[in-house]
Design an enzyme around this catalytic site. Structure first.
Site, PDB file in Angstrom:
ATOM      1  N   ASP A 249      17.876  -1.574  -8.738  1.00 17.39           N
ATOM      2  CA  ASP A 249      17.460  -0.512  -7.656  1.00 17.39           C
ATOM      3  C   ASP A 249      18.061  -0.812  -6.412  1.00 17.39           C
ATOM      4  OD1 ASP A 249      15.996   0.508  -9.650  1.00 17.39           O
ATOM      5  OD2 ASP A 249      13.870  -0.175  -8.859  1.00 17.39           O
ATOM      6  N   LYS A 271      17.277   4.403  -6.254  1.00 20.70           N
ATOM      7  CA  LYS A 271      16.445   5.293  -6.301  1.00 20.70           C
ATOM      8  C   LYS A 271      15.688   5.186  -4.776  1.00 20.70           C
ATOM      9  CE  LYS A 271      15.066   6.351 -10.333  1.00 20.70           C
ATOM     10  NZ  LYS A 271      13.540   6.438 -11.202  1.00 20.70           N
ATOM     11  N   MET A 384       4.952   3.412  -0.266  1.00 23.30           N
ATOM     12  CA  MET A 384       5.485   4.579  -0.136  1.00 23.30           C
ATOM     13  C   MET A 384       4.339   5.356   1.002  1.00 23.30           C
ATOM     14  SD  MET A 384       7.102   5.127  -3.778  1.00 23.30           S
ATOM     15  CE  MET A 384       5.634   4.445  -4.704  1.00 23.30           C
TER      16      MET A 384
HETATM   17  N1  SAH Z   1       7.671  -2.158  -7.527  1.00 25.35           N
HETATM   18  C1  SAH Z   1       7.788  -2.481  -6.174  1.00 25.35           C
HETATM   19  C2  SAH Z   1       7.429  -1.240  -5.452  1.00 25.35           C
HETATM   20  C3  SAH Z   1       8.489  -0.201  -5.606  1.00 25.35           C
HETATM   21  S1  SAH Z   1       7.795   1.337  -4.773  1.00 25.35           S
HETATM   22  C4  SAH Z   1       6.695  -3.423  -5.826  1.00 25.35           C
HETATM   23  O1  SAH Z   1       5.919  -4.034  -6.646  1.00 25.35           O
HETATM   24  O2  SAH Z   1       6.722  -4.056  -4.629  1.00 25.35           O
HETATM   25  C5  SAH Z   1       8.663   1.158  -3.281  1.00 25.35           C
HETATM   26  C6  SAH Z   1       7.740   0.659  -2.159  1.00 25.35           C
HETATM   27  O3  SAH Z   1       7.400  -0.587  -2.372  1.00 25.35           O
HETATM   28  C7  SAH Z   1       8.241   0.870  -0.813  1.00 25.35           C
HETATM   29  O4  SAH Z   1       8.186   2.357  -0.314  1.00 25.35           O
HETATM   30  C8  SAH Z   1       7.364   0.179   0.004  1.00 25.35           C
HETATM   31  O5  SAH Z   1       6.187   0.680   0.115  1.00 25.35           O
HETATM   32  C9  SAH Z   1       7.098  -1.083  -0.842  1.00 25.35           C
HETATM   33  N2  SAH Z   1       7.868  -2.100  -0.826  1.00 25.35           N
HETATM   34  C10 SAH Z   1       8.901  -2.556  -1.631  1.00 25.35           C
HETATM   35  N3  SAH Z   1       9.400  -3.716  -1.212  1.00 25.35           N
HETATM   36  C11 SAH Z   1       8.784  -4.177   0.097  1.00 25.35           C
HETATM   37  C12 SAH Z   1       9.094  -4.839   1.192  1.00 25.35           C
HETATM   38  N4  SAH Z   1       9.794  -5.823   1.058  1.00 25.35           N
HETATM   39  N5  SAH Z   1       8.125  -4.907   2.246  1.00 25.35           N
HETATM   40  C13 SAH Z   1       7.443  -3.707   2.233  1.00 25.35           C
HETATM   41  N6  SAH Z   1       7.160  -2.928   1.614  1.00 25.35           N
HETATM   42  C14 SAH Z   1       7.875  -2.976   0.421  1.00 25.35           C
END
Ligand code: SAH
Length: 462
Positions: A249, A271, A384
């Site tokens: 991703d 994505k 998100m």
């Molecule tokens: N599978 C991922 C989430 C994917 S959806 C997980 O478990 O973290 C994508 C969302 O995840 C982003 O919009 C944000 O809200 C969050 N996110 C992912 N990485 C992040 C990070 N390093 N810091 C803060 N938010 C994060």
């Protein structure tokens, strides 16, 4: 394409060259690399040509090219450096059925000699149809620099090993074997031990690839964690180590991709919430196609693959295609964000339950059980959620949440540029207004007072 490049088998042929000066010598130097029999017709040959004749490397006739000299030959070079004489040679040779090259005369020639990069048996021919000799020279120089000097040796030893390599199934397996030999294993062995090291290196490489060939394709749906490579699990690292293909991703940090096996093919399947993205069907198709070819595929997702990761879509598609798969969980953004502010996601006496929610879903801003989220002490990690900040604020206040309920925004959790922004429901829209990176909103959590980072006073800014 006016001139069509071909490679001519010179072993059974005679090539005739008319001329004894510099142009003739330059052409002969090239032709002497071939296996053709060479005949030179020259009344007054240069000493080099005479010496080659003395060594038996060319047959020299000390007179001008004459009728009958081209009988039974395929190629004739006119290199007399005299326009009229070259034209005469060409006429005679053509009458005897030969193809003629007049040196430095494109229009008068039936064929031209390309610029050549020689790594015999690998030969690169560069032609510009006379349009840009400078360009041909610069392409040649570029290739000379790029192709290892030992490439010819690698190819010759490789050629002798082709039969042995046929024990690998045809297609991807065999291609991967040869790619690894020419890209890494071969050059490394040659640097370490010269010619003699190549055959043993091929044998060892084949053993390794035969072992690998027994495995069938597999997809690991792997959580890469929030960003810090040290937060990868050991299993994730091992999967990356063994991957033939990594499909990742957009959020995956380059430092993590660097941990993939050197030979692995790394494919970005971006994505982005509101930006360009690779359609899910295309991602599914890629995973399945590679797995069907026997590849060990790592589908790398940020955080935990089971949290807003379209895991089920992919697992269903793999099941439907009969591809074996497994999940390697990862550290989700909520865990990383909470750790960053020194807080616990659940706490006895405060919240026995934790909610993970998304700010928007397929239909737009996502509706929730707002009363539960608004309850005192409730903790919710909102993924998100940046664009939904005003919507979230409105719904939560409407359902009885206190305006000073803490919300901590953590952007780029565990990256070097992680930002933690303490806010309240009241200041939330301002707190997220300028964030560019991914962010989690921790509703109901303020940074622990004892934490060493300075809270930002955003409420004052409103
Ligand atoms: N599978 C991922 C989430 C994917 S959806 C997980 O478990 O973290 C994508 C969302 O995840 C982003 O919009 C944000 O809200 C969050 N996110 C992912 N990485 C992040 C990070 N390093 N810091 C803060 N938010 C994060």
């Amino acid at each position: 394409m006016n001139h069509f490049p071909i490679f001519l088998d010179t072993a059974p042929r005679t090539i005739v060259l008319a001329g004894g000066g510099e142009a003739a010598v330059a052409k002969l130097r090239l032709l002497l690399k071939t296996r053709a029999r060479l005949t030179v017709a020259a009344p007054d040959p240069s000493p080099e040509i005479a010496a080659w004749a003395a060594e038996g490397r060319v047959e020299l006739v000390r007179r001008a090219f004459a009728a009958g000299d081209a009988a039974g030959t395929t190629l004739v070079y006119a290199a007399t450096e005299d326009e009229a004489e070259d034209a005469r040679v060409a006429r005679l040779a053509r009458a005897e059925g030969a193809l003629v090259n007049i040196v430095d005369n494109l229009e008068g020639s039936d064929f031209i000699t390309p610029a050549i990069v020689d790594r015999d048996p690998v030969t690169v021919a560069i032609g510009t149809e006379g349009a840009a000799p400078v360009l041909a020279r610069s392409i040649k120089a570029g290739l000379e620099a790029r192709l290892p000097a030992a490439l010819g040796r690698l190819a010759r030893v490789g050629k002798a090993f082709r039969k042995a390599a046929e024990t690998l199934p045809m297609g991807r397996r065999r291609r991967d074997f040869w790619a690894e030999y020419y890209d890494t294993a071969g050059p490394q062995a040659y640097d370490a031990g010269g010619d003699a090291a190549l055959r043993p290196a091929l044998e060892a490489l084949l053993d390794r690839h035969l072992l690998r060939a027994d495995r069938s394709g597999h997809v690991a749906l792997v959580g890469a964690g929030p960003g810090d490579p040290e937060l990868l699990t050991l299993k994730a690292r091992r999967a990356l180590d063994e991957a033939d293909v990594v499909i990742h991703d957009r959020l995956i940090a380059p430092e993590i991709l660097e941990l993939a096996r050197r030979e692995a093919r790394v494919i970005s399947a971006g994505k982005q919430g509101f930006g360009p993205s690779t359609p899910q069907d295309e991602i599914n198709r890629l995973m399945i196609a590679h797995a069907h070819e026997g590849a060990q595929v790592v589908r790398l997702k940020s955080g935990d693959p089971g949290v807003y990761g379209r895991l089920d879509d992919e697992a269903d598609a793999l099941d439907a295609a009969g591809v074996a798969w497994s999940i390697v969980p990862g550290i989700t953004a909520a865990s990383a964000a909470a750790a960053g502010i020194g807080q616990s996601l659940t706490r006895r006496g405060r919240n026995g339950a934790l909610r993970l929610v998304t700010g928007h879903d397929m239909t737009g801003f996502a509706e929730q059980d707002w009363r539960a989220l608004a309850a005192p002490g409730a903790v919710t990690a909102i993924y998100m959620g940046k664009r939904a900040a005003r919507f979230l604020q409105g719904r939560l206040l409407m359902h009885g949440a206190a305006p000073d309920t803490p919300v901590t925004v953590v952007e780029n959790a565990t990256h070097p540029d992680e930002r933690r922004i303490p806010a309240t429901l009241r200041s939330l829209p301002a707190a997220v207004a300028e964030l560019a990176g991914p962010a989690v909103l921790l509703l109901g959590l303020a940074p622990r007072a004892a934490a060493t980072h300075q809270p930002l006073e955003l409420e004052a800014a409103q």
